[in-house]
Motif scaffolding. Sequence first.
Motif, mmCIF file in Angstrom:
data_model
loop_
_atom_site.group_PDB
_atom_site.id
_atom_site.type_symbol
_atom_site.label_atom_id
_atom_site.label_comp_id
_atom_site.label_asym_id
_atom_site.label_seq_id
_atom_site.Cartn_x
_atom_site.Cartn_y
_atom_site.Cartn_z
ATOM 1 N N TYR A 48 0.831 -1.210 0.000
ATOM 2 C CA TYR A 48 0.000 0.000 0.000
ATOM 3 C C TYR A 48 0.867 1.263 0.000
ATOM 4 N N GLN A 49 1.975 1.221 0.719
ATOM 5 C CA GLN A 49 2.903 2.359 0.745
ATOM 6 C C GLN A 49 3.482 2.590 -0.652
ATOM 7 N N GLU A 52 0.960 4.230 -2.881
ATOM 8 C CA GLU A 52 0.837 5.664 -2.585
ATOM 9 C C GLU A 52 2.011 6.438 -3.170
ATOM 10 N N ALA A 55 1.638 6.696 -6.813
ATOM 11 C CA ALA A 55 0.357 7.309 -7.194
ATOM 12 C C ALA A 55 -0.465 6.393 -8.104
#
Length: 72
Positions: A48-49, A52, A55
């Motif tokens: 998930y990091q 992020e 993007a």
Amino acid sequence: MRKFNRIKVVLAEKDKTAIWLAEQVGRDKSTVSRWCTNDMQPPLEVLYQIAEILAVDVCALLVRQEKNEVRE
């Protein structure tokens, strides 16, 4: 070898390197290299990091399983 993630592909699409990603997530470059080659998978939180940082939706980092694939 079965591929589970598309990290290497998404990095290429974003014109980024595994070394750059290692710096962003605070992991050793050899660990990120193993994620990129699917020798091992990142923990879910890290996935998930990564999404992020790049993007993208986390689903873009995963290989889609075909409906007709047999589960082991």
